[in-house]
Design a protein around this motif. Structure first.
Motif, PDB file in Angstrom:
ATOM      1  N   ASP A 333       0.802  -0.987   0.020  1.00 48.25           N
ATOM      2  CA  ASP A 333       0.059   0.025   0.088  1.00 48.25           C
ATOM      3  C   ASP A 333       1.099   1.342   0.121  1.00 48.25           C
ATOM      4  OD1 ASP A 333      -1.946   1.957   0.094  1.00 48.25           O
ATOM      5  OD2 ASP A 333      -2.872   1.123   2.246  1.00 48.25           O
ATOM      6  N   THR A 334       0.782   2.057  -1.134  1.00 49.26           N
ATOM      7  CA  THR A 334       1.741   3.163  -1.129  1.00 49.26           C
ATOM      8  C   THR A 334       1.144   4.414  -0.306  1.00 49.26           C
ATOM      9  OG1 THR A 334       0.465   4.126  -2.955  1.00 49.26           O
ATOM     10  CG2 THR A 334       2.100   2.300  -3.510  1.00 49.26           C
ATOM     11  N   GLY A 335       0.042   4.256  -0.071  1.00 50.10           N
ATOM     12  CA  GLY A 335      -0.519   5.395   0.725  1.00 50.10           C
ATOM     13  C   GLY A 335      -1.278   6.174   0.039  1.00 50.10           C
ATOM     14  N   ASP A 336      -1.139   6.031  -1.456  1.00 52.13           N
ATOM     15  CA  ASP A 336      -1.652   7.132  -2.353  1.00 52.13           C
ATOM     16  C   ASP A 336      -2.944   6.460  -3.048  1.00 52.13           C
ATOM     17  OD1 ASP A 336       0.555   8.856  -1.955  1.00 52.13           O
ATOM     18  OD2 ASP A 336       1.731   7.771  -3.427  1.00 52.13           O
ATOM     19  N   LEU A 337      -3.694   7.629  -3.432  1.00 49.67           N
ATOM     20  CA  LEU A 337      -5.084   7.347  -4.370  1.00 49.67           C
ATOM     21  C   LEU A 337      -4.854   7.666  -5.577  1.00 49.67           C
ATOM     22  CD1 LEU A 337      -7.585   8.480  -1.436  1.00 49.67           C
ATOM     23  CD2 LEU A 337      -6.910   5.961  -2.148  1.00 49.67           C
ATOM     24  N   GLY A 338      -5.139   6.861  -6.721  1.00 49.26           N
ATOM     25  CA  GLY A 338      -5.309   7.398  -8.155  1.00 49.26           C
ATOM     26  C   GLY A 338      -6.503   6.659  -8.909  1.00 49.26           C
ATOM     27  N   VAL A 339      -6.305   7.035 -10.112  1.00 44.69           N
ATOM     28  CA  VAL A 339      -7.469   6.552 -10.962  1.00 44.69           C
ATOM     29  C   VAL A 339      -6.593   6.399 -12.278  1.00 44.69           C
ATOM     30  CG1 VAL A 339      -9.430   7.191 -12.363  1.00 44.69           C
ATOM     31  CG2 VAL A 339      -9.127   8.372 -10.079  1.00 44.69           C
ATOM     32  N   LEU A 340      -6.882   5.007 -12.796  1.00 48.26           N
ATOM     33  CA  LEU A 340      -6.209   4.686 -14.091  1.00 48.26           C
ATOM     34  C   LEU A 340      -7.400   4.980 -15.126  1.00 48.26           C
ATOM     35  CD1 LEU A 340      -5.400   0.903 -13.532  1.00 48.26           C
ATOM     36  CD2 LEU A 340      -3.810   2.760 -13.876  1.00 48.26           C
ATOM     37  N   ALA A 341      -6.835   5.639 -16.206  1.00 48.31           N
ATOM     38  CA  ALA A 341      -7.486   5.771 -17.359  1.00 48.31           C
ATOM     39  C   ALA A 341      -8.218   5.022 -18.341  1.00 48.31           C
ATOM     40  CB  ALA A 341      -6.589   6.958 -18.492  1.00 48.31           C
ATOM     41  N   ASP A 342      -9.216   4.936 -18.872  1.00 47.86           N
ATOM     42  CA  ASP A 342      -9.562   3.766 -19.458  1.00 47.86           C
ATOM     43  C   ASP A 342      -9.423   3.641 -21.112  1.00 47.86           C
ATOM     44  OD1 ASP A 342     -11.354   5.837 -20.360  1.00 47.86           O
ATOM     45  OD2 ASP A 342     -13.193   5.145 -19.695  1.00 47.86           O
ATOM     46  N   GLU A 343      -8.377   4.678 -21.737  1.00 54.83           N
ATOM     47  CA  GLU A 343      -7.971   4.633 -22.965  1.00 54.83           C
ATOM     48  C   GLU A 343      -6.471   4.714 -22.948  1.00 54.83           C
ATOM     49  OE1 GLU A 343      -8.617   9.538 -23.633  1.00 54.83           O
ATOM     50  OE2 GLU A 343      -9.945   7.929 -24.202  1.00 54.83           O
ATOM     51  N   ARG A 344      -5.777   4.220 -24.174  1.00 55.35           N
ATOM     52  CA  ARG A 344      -4.514   4.050 -24.517  1.00 55.35           C
ATOM     53  C   ARG A 344      -4.026   5.735 -24.918  1.00 55.35           C
ATOM     54  NH1 ARG A 344      -3.372  -1.332 -25.421  1.00 55.35           N
ATOM     55  NH2 ARG A 344      -3.852  -2.198 -23.396  1.00 55.35           N
ATOM     56  N   CYS A 345      -2.960   6.007 -24.599  1.00 55.29           N
ATOM     57  CA  CYS A 345      -2.427   7.277 -25.159  1.00 55.29           C
ATOM     58  C   CYS A 345      -2.037   7.265 -26.615  1.00 55.29           C
ATOM     59  CB  CYS A 345      -0.956   7.636 -24.592  1.00 55.29           C
ATOM     60  SG  CYS A 345      -0.338   9.224 -24.711  1.00 55.29           S
ATOM     61  N   GLU A 346      -2.157   8.496 -27.344  1.00 51.05           N
ATOM     62  CA  GLU A 346      -1.923   8.516 -28.594  1.00 51.05           C
ATOM     63  C   GLU A 346      -0.451   8.550 -29.036  1.00 51.05           C
ATOM     64  OE1 GLU A 346      -3.759  12.467 -29.719  1.00 51.05           O
ATOM     65  OE2 GLU A 346      -5.794  11.674 -28.664  1.00 51.05           O
ATOM     66  N   CYS A 347       0.217   8.704 -27.985  1.00 48.21           N
ATOM     67  CA  CYS A 347       1.790   8.724 -28.282  1.00 48.21           C
ATOM     68  C   CYS A 347       2.417   7.356 -28.957  1.00 48.21           C
ATOM     69  CB  CYS A 347       2.601   9.127 -27.068  1.00 48.21           C
ATOM     70  SG  CYS A 347       2.807   7.869 -25.850  1.00 48.21           S
ATOM     71  N   GLY A 348       1.682   6.404 -28.786  1.00 49.83           N
ATOM     72  CA  GLY A 348       1.925   5.014 -29.165  1.00 49.83           C
ATOM     73  C   GLY A 348       2.542   4.032 -27.973  1.00 49.83           C
ATOM     74  N   ARG A 349       2.773   4.537 -26.930  1.00 53.09           N
ATOM     75  CA  ARG A 349       3.336   3.795 -25.628  1.00 53.09           C
ATOM     76  C   ARG A 349       1.932   2.898 -25.362  1.00 53.09           C
ATOM     77  NH1 ARG A 349       5.626   8.911 -25.378  1.00 53.09           N
ATOM     78  NH2 ARG A 349       7.892   8.837 -25.696  1.00 53.09           N
ATOM     79  N   GLU A 350       2.033   1.678 -24.969  1.00 54.86           N
ATOM     80  CA  GLU A 350       0.862   1.013 -24.688  1.00 54.86           C
ATOM     81  C   GLU A 350       0.975   0.438 -23.119  1.00 54.86           C
ATOM     82  OE1 GLU A 350      -0.235  -2.420 -27.253  1.00 54.86           O
ATOM     83  OE2 GLU A 350       0.212  -1.344 -28.998  1.00 54.86           O
ATOM     84  N   THR A 351       1.606   1.357 -22.295  1.00 53.46           N
ATOM     85  CA  THR A 351       1.746   1.238 -20.741  1.00 53.46           C
ATOM     86  C   THR A 351       0.181   1.898 -20.361  1.00 53.46           C
ATOM     87  OG1 THR A 351       2.830   3.154 -20.882  1.00 53.46           O
ATOM     88  CG2 THR A 351       4.044   0.946 -20.416  1.00 53.46           C
ATOM     89  N   PRO A 352      -0.242   1.265 -19.498  1.00 55.89           N
ATOM     90  CA  PRO A 352      -1.609   2.047 -18.834  1.00 55.89           C
ATOM     91  C   PRO A 352      -1.195   3.477 -18.131  1.00 55.89           C
ATOM     92  CG  PRO A 352      -0.761   0.330 -17.389  1.00 55.89           C
ATOM     93  CD  PRO A 352      -0.057   0.027 -18.603  1.00 55.89           C
ATOM     94  N   LEU A 353      -2.275   4.467 -18.355  1.00 55.69           N
ATOM     95  CA  LEU A 353      -2.273   5.664 -17.896  1.00 55.69           C
ATOM     96  C   LEU A 353      -2.944   5.958 -16.565  1.00 55.69           C
ATOM     97  CD1 LEU A 353      -3.193   7.673 -21.187  1.00 55.69           C
ATOM     98  CD2 LEU A 353      -0.749   7.652 -19.875  1.00 55.69           C
ATOM     99  N   LEU A 354      -2.002   6.706 -15.705  1.00 54.48           N
ATOM    100  CA  LEU A 354      -2.493   6.982 -14.336  1.00 54.48           C
ATOM    101  C   LEU A 354      -3.309   8.394 -14.844  1.00 54.48           C
ATOM    102  CD1 LEU A 354      -0.302   6.525 -11.251  1.00 54.48           C
ATOM    103  CD2 LEU A 354      -2.660   5.901 -11.554  1.00 54.48           C
ATOM    104  N   GLU A 355      -4.631   8.396 -14.740  1.00 56.35           N
ATOM    105  CA  GLU A 355      -5.376   9.830 -15.480  1.00 56.35           C
ATOM    106  C   GLU A 355      -5.021  10.989 -14.283  1.00 56.35           C
ATOM    107  OE1 GLU A 355      -9.909  10.636 -15.100  1.00 56.35           O
ATOM    108  OE2 GLU A 355      -9.427   9.121 -16.471  1.00 56.35           O
ATOM    109  N   LYS A 356      -4.970  10.352 -13.093  1.00 51.81           N
ATOM    110  CA  LYS A 356      -4.584  11.234 -12.027  1.00 51.81           C
ATOM    111  C   LYS A 356      -4.238  10.900 -10.708  1.00 51.81           C
ATOM    112  CE  LYS A 356      -9.268  12.439 -10.710  1.00 51.81           C
ATOM    113  NZ  LYS A 356     -10.369  13.350 -10.361  1.00 51.81           N
ATOM    114  N   ILE A 357      -3.291  11.520  -9.926  1.00 53.04           N
ATOM    115  CA  ILE A 357      -2.971  11.209  -8.594  1.00 53.04           C
ATOM    116  C   ILE A 357      -3.891  12.059  -7.572  1.00 53.04           C
ATOM    117  CG2 ILE A 357      -1.231  10.938  -7.016  1.00 53.04           C
ATOM    118  CD1 ILE A 357      -0.551   9.183  -9.414  1.00 53.04           C
TER     119      ILE A 357
END
Length: 379
Positions: A333-357
């Motif tokens: 548990d990092t102690g942080d809260l976050g939200v994952l994005a539900d889409e891939r980035c247009e830059c071409g990298r296929e790693t998931p996106l943290l929409e926000k911390i």
């Protein structure tokens, strides 16, 4: 113009050579990891996930065999290493907290620790008492490689000039001033403390950076913001043109980003990471979220019970460090809260996106009726 270009290219080559030499003198495998991470930058999500799960299976087998805490935990849950094959299978294990680690310190010492190479680190203690932990050398080197690849999203090249306004958590120092100066020279950076940002000290930083002319600034989000605000309020002249600003360690608010970009006339590239869990995430040139590293660790966003949440839902950020055999962190548990994005980035990298911390769990105020108010409201 041609002569200036040749001189610039040679200087860049020298800076890169010194930087790599400094890294290799300390850690022999830096370039090997750096080029591995670079090669995987645009790998498919399928390949990256396969890499994660292969490393996860090896880590689980090691933890079960050599780490008393996990040996006891698996027996208590009636689990075997073969039961944890995938990222989804991690939900069979409970969340690991700092309190659990503190209460079971001896059980987190691998029985073969004497055969390993590692360093000692410590958390900042922003959510209470700092936690001391071990990091395998390979984990440290890989973390550095990922950091510089993350910076490259903003155009950074090894050896570029960087000015840092932060604490020792970003660039740890030694007791030897000579060693610190040699390290700074080889890495081509200047370090400024973020814990005494009065007007006089910030004027000094401006004067020195006007001479140093860094290509990039890096620091705690609040420190960079305070520095930019000082420059604007005092109407100070800056005669360097950074290509990007790296903010990290804290939530970056929109009003902070706007002021920083206005003062330095360049884009902010926000970042997130922690060594104790091995997580890293970097904003790319599209500025649509933070790309979560899939090589060094597994990042989950879960509810309070450890159930993985779908993209778009706010939850606890858990970390599983895949290369830290000196002290395995599994579902930490990092102690942080976050939200994952539900889409891939247009830059071409296929790693998931943290929409926000969203912030640390401790950044919230709870009203008597249980309503949760984030600190951003007061900002």
């Amino acid at each position: 113009m041609k002569i200036a270009s040749i001189v610039g290219a040679r200087l860049q080559f020298i800076n890169k050579f010194l930087f790599i030499a400094g890294q290799e003198l300390k850690y022999k495998s830096f370039l090997k990891y750096y080029y591995f991470v670079k090669k995987m930058e645009y790998a498919s999500h399928k390949i990256l996930k396969q890499h994660q799960e292969e490393k996860l299976q090896k880590l689980i087998q090691f933890a079960y065999k050599y780490v008393p805490y996990y040996s006891k935990l698996f027996k208590k849950l009636n689990l075997k290493p073969k039961d944890i094959q995938s990222i989804d299978d991690l939900q069979k294990l409970p969340i690991l907290t700092k309190e659990i680690i503190r209460n079971n310190q001896q059980d987190f010492i691998p029985t073969n620790l004497k055969d390993q190479k590692y360093i000692i680190g410590a958390t900042g203690g922003s959510t209470g008492q700092p936690l001391q932990y071990r990091m395998s050398i390979d984990d440290v080197i890989l973390g550095n490689a990922i950091l510089y690849i993350g910076w490259s999203y903003a155009g950074y090249k090894l050896g570029d000039k960087v000015a840092v306004i932060a604490g020792s958590s970003l660039i740890p120092s030694t007791k030897s001033k000579l060693i610190n100066n040699i390290k700074a020279f080889m890495m081509n950076y200047k370090m400024y403390s973020s814990f005494d940002l009065n007007d006089k000290y910030m004027n000094k930083i401006v004067a020195e950076l006007n001479r140093f002319k860094p290509k990039y600034l890096r620091g705690y989000a609040s420190s960079i913001y305070l520095f930019a605000k000082h420059i604007k309020n005092k109407n100070l002249n800056i005669n360097f043109c950074p290509k990007g600003i790296f903010t990290t360690a804290e939530v970056l608010f929109d009003f902070q980003r706007e002021l920083i970009e206005d003062v330095f006339n360049c884009k902010v590239y926000n970042q997130y990471g922690l060594n104790d869990g091995g997580i890293s995430a970097f904003e790319c040139e599209m500025h649509k979220g933070l790309h979560v590293d899939m090589i060094r660790s597994i990042t989950e966003v879960t509810d309070e019970n450890g159930k993985q949440l779908e993209a778009g839902k706010e939850g606890h950020i858990l970390a599983t460090s895949l290369y830290n055999y000196a002290m395995p962190f599994i579902r930490y548990d990092t102690g942080d809260l976050g939200v994952l994005a539900d889409e891939r980035c247009e830059c071409g990298r296929e790693t998931p996106l943290l929409e926000k911390i969203v912030g640390r769990v401790s950044d919230f105020i709870y009203t008597p009726d249980g309503t949760k108010i984030h600190g951003e409201f007061f900002s």
